[in-house]
Every structure is written in C-alpha cells, then in structure tokens.
Scaffold this active site. Structure first.
Site, short mmCIF file in Angstrom:
data_model
loop_
_atom_site.label_atom_id
_atom_site.label_comp_id
_atom_site.label_asym_id
_atom_site.label_seq_id
_atom_site.Cartn_x
_atom_site.Cartn_y
_atom_site.Cartn_z
N SER A 107 60.46 -24.68 26.54
CA SER A 107 59.20 -24.89 26.10
C SER A 107 58.29 -24.32 26.75
CB SER A 107 58.98 -26.39 25.69
OG SER A 107 57.71 -26.77 25.68
N HIS B 8 79.05 -39.95 6.18
CA HIS B 8 77.86 -40.30 5.79
C HIS B 8 77.10 -40.13 7.12
CE1 HIS B 8 79.29 -41.86 2.07
NE2 HIS B 8 80.27 -42.07 2.68
N GLU C 50 69.97 -23.49 16.17
CA GLU C 50 68.91 -23.62 15.16
C GLU C 50 68.85 -22.43 14.39
OE1 GLU C 50 65.46 -26.27 16.68
OE2 GLU C 50 66.58 -25.44 18.31
N LYS D 121 61.91 -29.48 29.04
CA LYS D 121 62.70 -29.26 27.71
C LYS D 121 63.66 -28.18 27.88
CE LYS D 121 61.56 -30.12 23.60
NZ LYS D 121 62.30 -30.80 22.78
#
Ligand code: ARG
Length: 476
Positions: free
Chosen positions: A288, A167, A301, A294
């Site tokens: 970024s 979970h 992804e 970043k």
C-alpha cells in the site's frame, strides 16, 4: 474537424481510390482505421498472403517469375515487420492494405498481382480464424500451467485437512487436495471447450472472395491445406459473414474467466487474517502507498476482475453480430479489438495466477484447525445409523435432536459422551472422541472423486495425464 484533407491524401490514398474523386474525410479515416489492432495480425496476414500466392502460382494464375518476386518481397516484409522496421503510412487502411502496398513498393507489378481472386473479406476472416486458433492454444497452455501449479500444491499438501464450505459456512472437513482439484476440474473443462471451439473454426474462408468466390480457377482446398485448416469453406457467403468462431472462443474464455474469478476470490479470502489459510509470496503480492503493514492479493483480485472484461467482450461481439445482414459488413471489423484485448487480458491473468499459486504456502495448521471446527461428524453419525438399517430421514432427525440438545447446553458435537450417543442408538456407543475427528471423517469417505488422500492422489494423477495428453497433441 472541417473539410477533408485534400491533395496530399488524395494522391496517397487507399488502394481502392480508383473510382473516387475526393479524398476520404479525416473523421472517416479516424473512425474506420484501426491499425493498432489489426496490425497485430501481421503474422497471420503474411501466412495467408504466402498461401494465396502459392496457390495462384500452382493454378497458373501467376507466372513463375512473378511468384518468385512475390516470395522475395514477402520475405522482406516479414523481416521488416518482425524487426519493428515496417513503416505504416497514413494511407494504410488496415494491415492487409499495408502489406499489399509494401509488396508493390518492393516488387512492382508482382505486388499488384497478389490480390487476384481475393477480397479483404475472405482475407480478414482467414487471418482472424488463424489468430483465434493460436489464441485457443495459448489460453489452453495458460490454463494447463495454472492447473500444473495447483497440482504441485496437491502433491505437496493434498492430504492435509481443510474445511469444506457450503453457503460459505463450514460444512464438512475435506482435504486441501480435494479443494484445489475442484478448480483443476473446472479448468480442464475450459480447455475442452476451447478445443471444441477450435475444431468447429477449422474451416478456411480463402477463395470465398468478397462473398461469391471468383471467376478464376482457384484451389481453395490447397490454401486450406497450406494454412493447416481441416477443410475449405462450404459456403462463400457464410465464409465471409460468420464470426461464431470468435464468439465461441470468447464464450469458452468467458467461462474460463469466471472459473478463474472463483479461484481468485478463494485466494483473496484465504489470504485474509480472518481465514489465514495461505501466505502469499512477496513477489506475488503488492503493498500500500500509505499503510506500511499491508500486503495485498492484487493478482487474485485482478484475476477475479478479468471475468468482467471477458464477459463484456462476449456480450459486445454478440451484439455486434446480432441482426447483421449477410454477408460481410464493416461492423465485423470490431471483432478484433473486442477479442484481442479480452484474450490478452485472460492470458495475463492466467499467468499471474499460475505464479501466485506456485509461490504461495498453505498454512496447514490453520486449515486443520478449521477443518476440526467444521462439525461434519453429524452427517457421519446419521449415516452410521443408516448402515444399521435406520431410514435416513429418521436418522437425520435423531442426530439433529442430539445436536440441538448439546447446543442448548453450549456444547459441541465433539464433546458428546459415549453414553449420550448410546442413548440415541446402541450402535453409536463407540462413536465418540476420535471417531468424530475431522481425519476420521475424511478417512471414512473412500469414494473416488472424494476427499480421501488416496482418491485425491488418483484424481491428481488423472488430471496430470490429461494435461500431458493435451500438451503432446498441441506440440505434434
Ligand atoms: N479491416 C477490415 C476488417 O477487419 C477488412 C476490410 C474489409 N473492408 C471492406 N470494405 N471490404 O473487417
């Protein structure tokens, strides 16, 4: 828009133009021609042309001189295609027509003879089966390379403690090796599914013709053999109509992509400051355009997103096939655009994730710290009672009550005293302190397939052996 281009196109139009009095409409051509896609099958198409020509010659349908001229022309076409010098012309309806047109330019009547006993229907089905066979091998190699990168990390740090989740809540301490091997296990089954799909696809449609074979004395077993298929078709209608070989490839690929997305998601989480379990290599991270600080896990992804594309392809091809009357229908041309882009995408995602995993460093201190917080020892205490003969449900209840009392006093299980434990059951007197540590929890779990470092090392060795067996089979 408007009227079909007349004249020029009519003269140079498709090789089937004999019975037509008008040129095809531009919009028809735009809709039906997809050379950018099926042009990618040129290697398979040449192999099929060669095998068919050899068989025609062996069966006495082509004279030896014609067969020799064809062989020469095929060599030249291959050189042109491989060198990027092959010129597709407006009237080429697909790669098969383009090759036949060029063979005819180069070898005259020998080129005109090659399509005897053949239809594009059995030709394209054969080309595409060959392509799918190669795709299955490439995807398997991609999966195995990714598993290899995971296994290298297991060799490096497989015994390190790590939190195990259910979970997405900390559940029990495990080892990093067990976590990484869970992904390897899924990818191993994916390779198995690809192999099973390839085995069922191992049937050569060539000789089925348009749908009803041919009056010529062809030898489908010979072409099947030359092309490396296990057997020729068993039903000529099925041979040109079936696309479940591509569906199975996509189904296996879609499941693999789902597995890849789960690894991608874990890496995305692990790379956050909040988890802090892994540092990604600069070469495998992106920045970024606005925020100078970043460092993003774009590879993971995009690997995660690949599942969307491949599942979409599977559903698209299932839908194209649904309700199609037998045998061949032009709808089936769509199989290639759908399958090729999805497979290519998955190949890229697998390669990207293999590089990402190979280059990342796990932050073992941080993993260990979270493993300690996973609070697994509660289960261990209950199982200690079971070993003493206490029924599990009762043991669960007593330890649950202990944890509840501690929690009410804002204390964790790690802080429980020997006296408090002894009060629950005398056998628990020695179970405070280091007995409750994450390392002790892992060390007590000695079952094969579990988190113990020895079990992890054994499972990693088995996984490597399975990959090695696949690789030798593949290169045999
Ligand atoms: N390019 C087509 C395909 O990929 C093959 C053409 C067969 N066309 C035909 N009219 N029989 O499916």
């Amino acid at each position: 828009m408007g009227a079909p281009t007349a004249g020029a196109r009519l003269l140079t139009v498709a090789l089937w133009s004999g019975r037509f009095a008008a040129a095809p409409a531009q919009e028809l051509w735009d809709l039906t021609v997809d050379l950018a896609t099926d042009g990618q099958l040129w290697r398979e198409d040449l192999a099929v042309n060669r095998a068919h020509a050899h068989m025609l010659a062996a069966c006495g349908i082509l004279a030896p001189a014609v067969a020799a001229a064809l062989e020469c022309a095929l060599d030249q076409v291959e050189e042109e295609l491989a060198g990027g010098r092959f010129v597709f012309v407006d009237s080429d309806e697909d790669v098969h027509m383009a090759v036949e047109r060029r063979l005819t330019e180069l070898a005259g009547d020998a080129g005109r003879a090659v399509h005897a006993g053949r239809s594009r229907n059995d030709q394209v089905a054969t080309d595409f089966r060959l392509w799918c066979r190669g795709a299955a091998a490439r995807l398997t190699a991609g999966l195995d390379r990714l598993s290899g990168a995971l296994l290298d990390q297991v060799d490096r740090a497989g015994a390190a403690l790590a939190p195990g989740y259910t979970h997405l809540q900390p559940a029990q301490p495990v080892t990093l090796g067990l976590v990484l091997l869970a992904h390897v296990a899924a990818f191993d089954r994916d390779a198995g599914r690809l192999a099973a799909a390839a085995e069922r696809a191992d049937e050569c449609p060539l000789g089925a013709g348009a749908l009803a074979t041919s009056t010529l004395p062809l030898d489908p077993a010979a072409t099947a053999r030359e092309l490396g298929f296990a057997r020729p078709f068993g039903n000529s209608i099925d041979a040109v109509a079936a696309r479940d070989f591509a569906l199975e490839l996509l189904a296996a690929a879609a499941i693999a992509a789902v597995h890849l997305s789960r690894l991608g998601e874990e890496v995305v989480l692990w790379a956050t400051d909040e988890f802090g379990f892994v540092a990604l290599d600069d070469a495998w991270s992106t920045g970024s355009s606005m925020m100078p600080q970043k460092k993003n896990p774009d590879v993971a992804e995009l690997a995660r997103a690949t599942a969307g594309r491949v599942q979409g392809a599977l559903v698209a091809l299932l839908t194209v096939n649904k309700g199609l009357p037998l045998s061949y229908n032009r709808d089936l041309q769509e199989d290639k655009a759908i399958t090729l882009t999805a497979v290519r995408r998955l190949e890229l995602a697998l390669a990207g994730m293999a590089g990402l995993i190979a280059g990342c460093s796990f932050r073992l201190d941080r993993l260990e710290q979270r493993a300690a917080a996973a609070g697994a020892a509660a289960t261990d205490l209950a199982e200690r009672l079971v070993a003493e003969g206490v029924p599990f449900r009762l043991a669960h209840e007593r330890i649950g009550a202990l944890v509840g009392r501690l929690a009410a006093a804002h204390r964790g299980l790690a802080e429980v005293t020997a006296e408090e434990l002894a009060a629950v059951h005398p056998c628990l007197a020695g179970c405070s302190g280091s007995w409750l540590s994450a390392r002790a929890c892992v060390d007590r779990r000695r079952l094969p397939g579990g988190p113990h470092p020895e079990a992890v090392a054994a499972a990693a060795a088995e996984a490597r052996a399975r990959i090695a067996r696949r690789t030798t089979k593949e290169t045999r």
